[in-house]
Design a protein around this motif. Structure first.
Motif, PDB file in Angstrom:
ATOM      1  N   GLU A  31       0.826  -1.215   0.000  1.00  0.00           N
ATOM      2  CA  GLU A  31       0.000   0.000   0.000  1.00  0.00           C
ATOM      3  C   GLU A  31       0.856   1.259   0.000  1.00  0.00           C
ATOM      4  O   GLU A  31       0.331   2.338  -0.213  1.00  0.00           O
ATOM      5  N   ALA A  32       2.156   1.136   0.262  1.00  0.00           N
ATOM      6  CA  ALA A  32       3.063   2.282   0.283  1.00  0.00           C
ATOM      7  C   ALA A  32       4.285   1.957  -0.572  1.00  0.00           C
ATOM      8  O   ALA A  32       4.761   0.828  -0.583  1.00  0.00           O
ATOM      9  N   PHE A  33       4.764   2.961  -1.294  1.00  0.00           N
ATOM     10  CA  PHE A  33       5.867   2.775  -2.234  1.00  0.00           C
ATOM     11  C   PHE A  33       6.916   3.851  -2.033  1.00  0.00           C
ATOM     12  O   PHE A  33       6.585   4.990  -1.694  1.00  0.00           O
ATOM     13  N   ASN A  34       8.170   3.510  -2.317  1.00  0.00           N
ATOM     14  CA  ASN A  34       9.201   4.535  -2.369  1.00  0.00           C
ATOM     15  C   ASN A  34       9.090   5.229  -3.730  1.00  0.00           C
ATOM     16  O   ASN A  34       8.273   4.858  -4.572  1.00  0.00           O
ATOM     17  N   THR A  35       9.903   6.242  -3.952  1.00  0.00           N
ATOM     18  CA  THR A  35       9.795   7.044  -5.178  1.00  0.00           C
ATOM     19  C   THR A  35      10.004   6.198  -6.425  1.00  0.00           C
ATOM     20  O   THR A  35       9.238   6.297  -7.386  1.00  0.00           O
ATOM     21  N   ILE A  72       8.838  10.625   5.895  1.00  0.00           N
ATOM     22  CA  ILE A  72       9.153  10.033   7.191  1.00  0.00           C
ATOM     23  C   ILE A  72      10.652  10.227   7.352  1.00  0.00           C
ATOM     24  O   ILE A  72      11.445   9.483   6.776  1.00  0.00           O
ATOM     25  N   GLY A  73      11.018  11.268   8.065  1.00  0.00           N
ATOM     26  CA  GLY A  73      12.421  11.653   8.128  1.00  0.00           C
ATOM     27  C   GLY A  73      12.846  12.136   6.752  1.00  0.00           C
ATOM     28  O   GLY A  73      12.247  13.040   6.189  1.00  0.00           O
ATOM     29  N   ARG A  74      13.835  11.490   6.186  1.00  0.00           N
ATOM     30  CA  ARG A  74      14.287  11.833   4.829  1.00  0.00           C
ATOM     31  C   ARG A  74      13.640  10.951   3.771  1.00  0.00           C
ATOM     32  O   ARG A  74      13.830  11.159   2.586  1.00  0.00           O
ATOM     33  N   LYS A  75      12.905   9.955   4.215  1.00  0.00           N
ATOM     34  CA  LYS A  75      12.299   9.007   3.293  1.00  0.00           C
ATOM     35  C   LYS A  75      10.974   9.553   2.742  1.00  0.00           C
ATOM     36  O   LYS A  75      10.161  10.090   3.478  1.00  0.00           O
ATOM     37  N   VAL A  76      10.765   9.400   1.446  1.00  0.00           N
ATOM     38  CA  VAL A  76       9.532   9.837   0.794  1.00  0.00           C
ATOM     39  C   VAL A  76       8.684   8.609   0.501  1.00  0.00           C
ATOM     40  O   VAL A  76       9.174   7.623  -0.052  1.00  0.00           O
ATOM     41  N   ILE A  77       7.414   8.670   0.884  1.00  0.00           N
ATOM     42  CA  ILE A  77       6.485   7.559   0.718  1.00  0.00           C
ATOM     43  C   ILE A  77       5.281   8.018  -0.088  1.00  0.00           C
ATOM     44  O   ILE A  77       4.742   9.099   0.145  1.00  0.00           O
TER      45      ILE A  77
END
Length: 105
Positions: A31-35, A72-77
């Protein structure tokens, strides 16, 4: 979340043992993906999605907006529902443009 049962429930019973590769174990799409994965799902590139994130800045009106994202911090979701909404909005924009050009021609 995948449930893997590796121990018997009670000694002496033949409880079924499920492994991750077993077809009886349900698997759910993410349901969630990185870039990179979100871009691939939409038929685009990670660099294009990065540019869309920058263009979506509220201080820059008039530039095309990309899908909604979360940090989430430096992470893009990217959530699947947000990607679906964004793709649907692109289809609506394309239909509106083609209907306008069809009326003129």
């Amino acid at each position: 979340m995948v449930l893997v049962i590796t121990e018997e429930i009670e000694p002496g019973l033949d409880a079924p043992r499920l492994d991750a590769g077993d077809p009886a174990v349900p698997t759910y799409p993410p349901e969630a993906f990185n870039t990179r994965d979100a871009a691939a799902l939409c038929g685009s590139s990670a660099s294009h999605f990065a540019k869309l994130r920058q263009r979506g800045d509220k201080r820059r009106p008039g530039l095309p907006q990309g899908p909604r994202f979360r940090r989430i911090g430096r992470k893009v979701i990217y959530l699947r529902v947000d990607l679906d909404v964004w793709l649907a909005s692109l289809a609506e924009d394309t239909a509106a443009i083609s209907s306008i050009s069809g009326e003129e021609g």
